[in-house]
Design an enzyme around this catalytic site. Sequence first.
Site, PDB file in Angstrom:
ATOM      1  N   GLY A   1       0.924  -1.306   0.072  1.00  0.00           N
ATOM      2  CA  GLY A   1       0.017  -0.077   0.092  1.00  0.00           C
ATOM      3  C   GLY A   1       0.920   1.272   0.098  1.00  0.00           C
ATOM      4  O   GLY A   1       0.649   2.198  -0.683  1.00  0.00           O
ATOM      5  N   ASP A   2       1.830   1.101   0.850  1.00  0.00           N
ATOM      6  CA  ASP A   2       2.845   2.624   0.935  1.00  0.00           C
ATOM      7  C   ASP A   2       3.496   2.712  -0.722  1.00  0.00           C
ATOM      8  O   ASP A   2       3.645   3.782  -1.160  1.00  0.00           O
ATOM      9  CB  ASP A   2       3.822   2.217   1.944  1.00  0.00           C
ATOM     10  CG  ASP A   2       3.341   2.216   3.333  1.00  0.00           C
ATOM     11  OD1 ASP A   2       2.806   3.295   3.669  1.00  0.00           O
ATOM     12  OD2 ASP A   2       3.174   1.252   3.880  1.00  0.00           O
ATOM     13  N   SER A   3       4.041   1.501  -1.100  1.00  0.00           N
ATOM     14  CA  SER A   3       4.767   1.515  -2.365  1.00  0.00           C
ATOM     15  C   SER A   3       4.011   2.025  -3.548  1.00  0.00           C
ATOM     16  O   SER A   3       4.418   2.746  -4.380  1.00  0.00           O
ATOM     17  CB  SER A   3       5.504   0.311  -2.627  1.00  0.00           C
ATOM     18  OG  SER A   3       6.400  -0.093  -1.420  1.00  0.00           O
TER      19      SER A   3
END
Length: 401
Positions: A171-173
Site C-alpha cells: 500500500g505504501d509503495s
Amino acid sequence: MITSKQLPLSGVRVLEMGSLIAGPFAAKTLGDFGAQIIKIEPPVTGDPLRTWRTPDSNTSVWWHVQSRNKQSVAIDLRQPEGQDLVRRLAAEADVIIENFRPGTLEKWGLDYDTLAKLNPKLIMLRISGYGQTGPMRDLPGFGVIAEAMGGLRYITGVPGQAPVRPGISIGDSLSALHGVIGVMMALYHRASNGERGQMVDVALYESVFNIMEGALAEFDRYHMVREPSGSALQGVAPTNAYPCADERHILIAGNGDSIFKRLMQLIDRDDLANDPQLASNPGRVEHMPLIDEAITRWTLGRSLDDALKELASARIPAGKVFTIKDIAENEHYKARDMLCDIQLKDGSKLRVPGVVPKLSATPGSFDGGGPDLGEHTDKVLLAAGISNTQLIDLRAKGVIA
C-alpha cells in the site's frame, strides 16, 4: 557514461519531510533520476526506517536502499526556529514531499498555502492514509489499513480462511508511485504553462483501490463480489500454481485463447484443446476445475525444471516462484543491472536493487547508500544563507544536529 547533468530530473530540488516508506520511496525514485533530495529528519532519532528490520552497525540495510541519493539534514520541526529553516529551504525548492497525518503541517505553518506564498512555483506531494479531505482524513492510516480499505486484503488469500498480507508494504509503495506520477505531471504542467505549482493529494487506500481492475464495475452491473481465489485469478482461466514431481510449484498462465490451445496440446489433451466450450475465457472459467485437474496431472509427472523447459518450447508463459536467493543468483536480473553492489562508508559492500524504469538516453543512477543522520545539515543550511554563528546557536538549542 551519463553525468548528473544529463539525468532527466537534474536541477529539480526536492525537500523530503516524510518518514518510513511512502514519502521516502517517492523521493528515492525521483532521486534515482537526478533530482536533488534534501531529507529532513528529526535530530537524535532520525527516520525510524534507520532501525527497521535488520540493523547493521545500528543502521538497517533497508535504509541504504530507500535513502540513496539523499542528503540528510537534521531539523526539529516541532521548534519554531526549525520551522523557519524549512520555510527558507522551501522557498528554493521545486517539490516538497510529506506523509504526516493531515493537519500536522498546518499546525507548524508549513502547509501548502503558506509555503506557496513564499514560492508560487512550489509543488507539494502529500501522502496520507485517507487523503486531505473527507470524513476520515484525521484518522491514522498505515499501508496495512489502506490495503484492507482499498479491497486488496479481502481478495488475497485462500477461500474460507483469514485474509493474508502481502509480504511487503504494498500500500505504501503503490502510493509512492502514484505520488511520483502526480509530481511529474505537476512539473510538466508548470514547465509547459509557466504557471504556479500545485498540491498533489495521494491517499493510501485510493492508490490500492486504483489497481482493483474491474471489481467495482462488476459489482455495479452484476452485484458480483470478487472473492479470494488462492493462487488462481478469479474470472480468468487457466492461471494458477501447479505442483510438480519434486514438490515445487510452477506458475502457468495459459489464459490466452491460442496459448490455451497450445497448452492443452502439450499435455496431450487434444479433447480440451478442440472443445468449442473452452475456446474463449468465459467457457474456460466455467470449467476451471476440469482444466486445472488436467494440468496438475501433467505437472505432477515431471520436475519443475523439466516442466519449464517443455512449456518454454511451446511458447507458454510459465515460471517458478522466486525466493530472494533465486533473484540474487539470477542471470537475467544481472544482465538487466538489477543487482547492484555499492560500497558503504565502512568499506563493506552491499547488494541493492537497480533503477526502475530504464530510460534509453538518460538512465537513472545512484552511488553509495543512505546518508548518516544530519550528515549534510551544515552544507545545506550554509548554502541557504545560514551563517556559521547561527548554526552554532541552533545546534546548542537542539534545533539542528
